[in-house]
Design a protein around this motif. Structure first.
Motif, mmCIF file in Angstrom:
data_model
loop_
_atom_site.group_PDB
_atom_site.id
_atom_site.type_symbol
_atom_site.label_atom_id
_atom_site.label_comp_id
_atom_site.label_asym_id
_atom_site.label_seq_id
_atom_site.Cartn_x
_atom_site.Cartn_y
_atom_site.Cartn_z
ATOM 1 N N HIS A 253 -9.068 -10.612 -16.160
ATOM 2 C CA HIS A 253 -9.191 -11.058 -14.906
ATOM 3 C C HIS A 253 -7.749 -11.067 -14.156
ATOM 4 C CE1 HIS A 253 -8.118 -14.602 -16.875
ATOM 5 N NE2 HIS A 253 -7.800 -15.408 -15.892
ATOM 6 N N LEU A 254 -6.779 -11.214 -15.001
ATOM 7 C CA LEU A 254 -5.468 -11.526 -14.681
ATOM 8 C C LEU A 254 -4.961 -10.039 -13.509
ATOM 9 C CD1 LEU A 254 -3.817 -12.616 -18.131
ATOM 10 C CD2 LEU A 254 -4.568 -13.926 -15.955
ATOM 11 N N GLU A 255 -3.826 -10.649 -12.814
ATOM 12 C CA GLU A 255 -3.515 -9.637 -12.005
ATOM 13 C C GLU A 255 -2.886 -8.564 -12.734
ATOM 14 O OE1 GLU A 255 -0.737 -9.596 -7.861
ATOM 15 O OE2 GLU A 255 -1.143 -11.360 -8.631
ATOM 16 N N HIS A 256 -2.948 -7.338 -12.216
ATOM 17 C CA HIS A 256 -2.189 -6.256 -12.780
ATOM 18 C C HIS A 256 -1.746 -5.273 -12.076
ATOM 19 C CE1 HIS A 256 -5.514 -2.974 -12.444
ATOM 20 N NE2 HIS A 256 -6.234 -4.110 -12.322
ATOM 21 N N ASP A 257 -0.624 -4.205 -12.391
ATOM 22 C CA ASP A 257 -0.184 -3.413 -11.503
ATOM 23 C C ASP A 257 -0.702 -1.861 -11.295
ATOM 24 O OD1 ASP A 257 1.790 -5.204 -10.805
ATOM 25 O OD2 ASP A 257 2.558 -5.153 -12.742
ATOM 26 N N GLY A 258 -2.034 -1.835 -11.219
ATOM 27 C CA GLY A 258 -2.667 -0.653 -11.287
ATOM 28 C C GLY A 258 -2.277 0.009 -10.102
ATOM 29 N N ASP A 259 -2.283 -0.621 -8.890
ATOM 30 C CA ASP A 259 -2.000 -0.128 -7.697
ATOM 31 C C ASP A 259 -0.717 0.290 -7.432
ATOM 32 O OD1 ASP A 259 -4.550 -0.899 -6.700
ATOM 33 O OD2 ASP A 259 -4.181 -2.679 -5.754
ATOM 34 N N ILE A 260 0.141 -0.121 -7.991
ATOM 35 C CA ILE A 260 1.661 0.366 -8.129
ATOM 36 C C ILE A 260 1.830 1.833 -8.853
ATOM 37 C CG2 ILE A 260 3.925 -0.127 -9.065
ATOM 38 C CD1 ILE A 260 3.391 -3.008 -8.451
ATOM 39 N N ALA A 261 0.989 1.659 -10.027
ATOM 40 C CA ALA A 261 0.950 2.937 -10.950
ATOM 41 C C ALA A 261 0.358 3.884 -10.018
ATOM 42 C CB ALA A 261 0.294 2.755 -12.086
ATOM 43 N N ALA A 262 -0.831 3.805 -9.305
ATOM 44 C CA ALA A 262 -1.426 5.050 -8.700
ATOM 45 C C ALA A 262 -0.660 5.451 -7.512
ATOM 46 C CB ALA A 262 -2.675 4.534 -7.846
ATOM 47 N N ALA A 263 0.055 4.417 -6.953
ATOM 48 C CA ALA A 263 1.026 4.801 -5.658
ATOM 49 C C ALA A 263 2.141 5.785 -6.249
ATOM 50 C CB ALA A 263 1.742 3.367 -5.156
ATOM 51 N N ALA A 264 2.548 5.434 -7.380
ATOM 52 C CA ALA A 264 3.999 5.989 -8.098
ATOM 53 C C ALA A 264 3.229 7.418 -8.720
ATOM 54 C CB ALA A 264 4.333 5.519 -9.373
ATOM 55 N N ILE A 265 2.234 7.627 -9.075
ATOM 56 C CA ILE A 265 1.681 9.047 -9.555
ATOM 57 C C ILE A 265 1.494 9.640 -8.144
ATOM 58 C CG2 ILE A 265 -0.188 10.128 -10.437
ATOM 59 C CD1 ILE A 265 -0.218 7.926 -12.806
ATOM 60 N N LEU A 266 0.876 9.164 -7.178
ATOM 61 C CA LEU A 266 0.468 9.678 -5.752
ATOM 62 C C LEU A 266 1.741 10.064 -5.316
ATOM 63 C CD1 LEU A 266 -1.675 10.849 -3.860
ATOM 64 C CD2 LEU A 266 -1.299 8.557 -2.642
ATOM 65 N N ARG A 267 2.890 9.377 -5.334
ATOM 66 C CA ARG A 267 4.203 9.944 -4.835
ATOM 67 C C ARG A 267 4.741 11.141 -5.351
ATOM 68 N NH1 ARG A 267 5.003 4.459 -4.374
ATOM 69 N NH2 ARG A 267 6.565 4.276 -6.278
ATOM 70 N N PHE A 268 4.322 11.090 -6.942
ATOM 71 C CA PHE A 268 4.681 12.385 -7.791
ATOM 72 C C PHE A 268 3.997 13.653 -7.543
ATOM 73 C CE2 PHE A 268 3.189 14.340 -11.788
ATOM 74 C CZ PHE A 268 4.031 15.054 -12.082
ATOM 75 N N PHE A 269 2.707 13.460 -7.191
ATOM 76 C CA PHE A 269 1.832 14.550 -6.819
ATOM 77 C C PHE A 269 2.467 15.038 -5.621
ATOM 78 C CE2 PHE A 269 -1.704 13.135 -9.309
ATOM 79 C CZ PHE A 269 -1.790 13.837 -10.416
ATOM 80 N N HIS A 270 2.945 14.277 -4.526
ATOM 81 C CA HIS A 270 3.363 14.451 -3.421
ATOM 82 C C HIS A 270 4.701 15.197 -3.287
ATOM 83 C CE1 HIS A 270 3.799 13.571 1.201
ATOM 84 N NE2 HIS A 270 2.843 14.435 1.254
#
Length: 283
Positions: A253-270
């Motif tokens: 249940h703890l807050e994690h940084d999956g959204d930050i990781a998705a944003a990083a990979i999306l920037r990489f793809f872009h």
């Protein structure tokens, strides 16, 4: 804003397993889970990006098939999912997938490759890394701290020296690939960066400028998925330390940084990894 009016990143997801049954009914297959996750990252991008995902299920034992290169040669962003299968295994479909990745690498230099967990391990194996179970037999499970390198901080666009993400693995990449280990796939001047590490797994992900960005941790897992995936492995007998499994469930249940990781990979793809490239050139 209507998504269809946004500039788009078109992504092919190679599914290397099926989601657990309840997750399938609740959220769909891995392609759908990741599409939702990257779409959210796209809407939060500045300026917003649309995300279009296609999927291919590649596990022959479960009715899938590894596509031929000509079937997917138009894609310039490909991500492989996690899996209960061993990335160091010799299942025919895994070897076929390795051959496909090798062909993509050699024939389509514009294609950016990413992988999560199994996908991360298989890409490292492609370039000559050893992938094997952690020597003590301990799983890395649930909410986990990952210490970031300088390149990792640039990729994740954060000044914080760590991120927290959900883990679900026993196997790990022993050491990052090198030009010498790659059998000629990596040129002599290729710089392979490890962007993060943990006490369990020193290679939490690799980054190769404009070509590869992987993560051992699961960026799209939520609390329900963590509970279900752990229980599935307990029921199947692969996780034997039940106390460790219960402790990991208690962190889901703890807050994690999956959204930050998705944003990083999306920037990489872009094509926006210039900050990380600048950092890499200083090292």
């Amino acid at each position: 804003m209507v998504v269809r009016d946004l500039p788009k990143v078109r992504l092919l997801i190679l599914e290397t397993d099926e989601t657990e049954l309840e997750t399938q009914q609740d959220k769909g297959h891995y392609g759908q889970v990741l599409h939702h996750h990257f779409s959210k990252a796209g809407l939060n991008h500045d300026p917003p990006l649309g995300v279009e995902t296609d999927r291919r299920f590649v596990v022959a034992e479960k009715g899938g098939k590894v596509p031929a290169y000509d079937e997917i040669k138009e894609y310039h962003a490909i991500l492989m999912t996690g899996s209960c299968f061993d990335a160091h295994g010799d299942n025919p479909w895994i070897l076929d997938l390795m051959n496909l990745l090798r062909e993509i690498w050699l024939r389509n230099p514009e294609c950016k490759l990413s992988g999560v967990c199994f996908g991360h391990q298989l890409l490292c194996r492609l370039f000559g890394s050893i992938v094997e179970p952690e020597p003590t037999g301990k799983w890395e499970l649930g909410h986990s701290k990952i210490d970031l390198t300088g390149v990792g901080k640039r990729l994740f666009d954060t000044e914080t020296p760590y991120v927290y993400m959900h883990q679900m693995h026993l196997d790990h990449v022993v050491a990052p690939p090198t030009p010498e280990s790659s059998g000629g796939l990596l040129s002599k001047d290729t710089k392979v960066h490890v962007w993060g590490s943990s006490p369990h797994t020193q290679v939490q992900g690799i980054f190769i400028e404009d070509r590869v960005f992987t993560t051992q941790a699961h960026l799209a897992f939520d609390e329900d998925m963590v509970h279900r995936e752990i229980q599935m492995r307990v029921d199947g007998g692969s996780i034997k330390d039940l106390e460790h499994a219960d402790r990991a469930k208690d962190t889901a249940h703890l807050e994690h940084d999956g959204d930050i990781a998705a944003a990083a990979i999306l920037r990489f793809f872009h094509g926006e990894d210039s900050k990380a490239v600048e950092e890499s050139k200083k090292q």
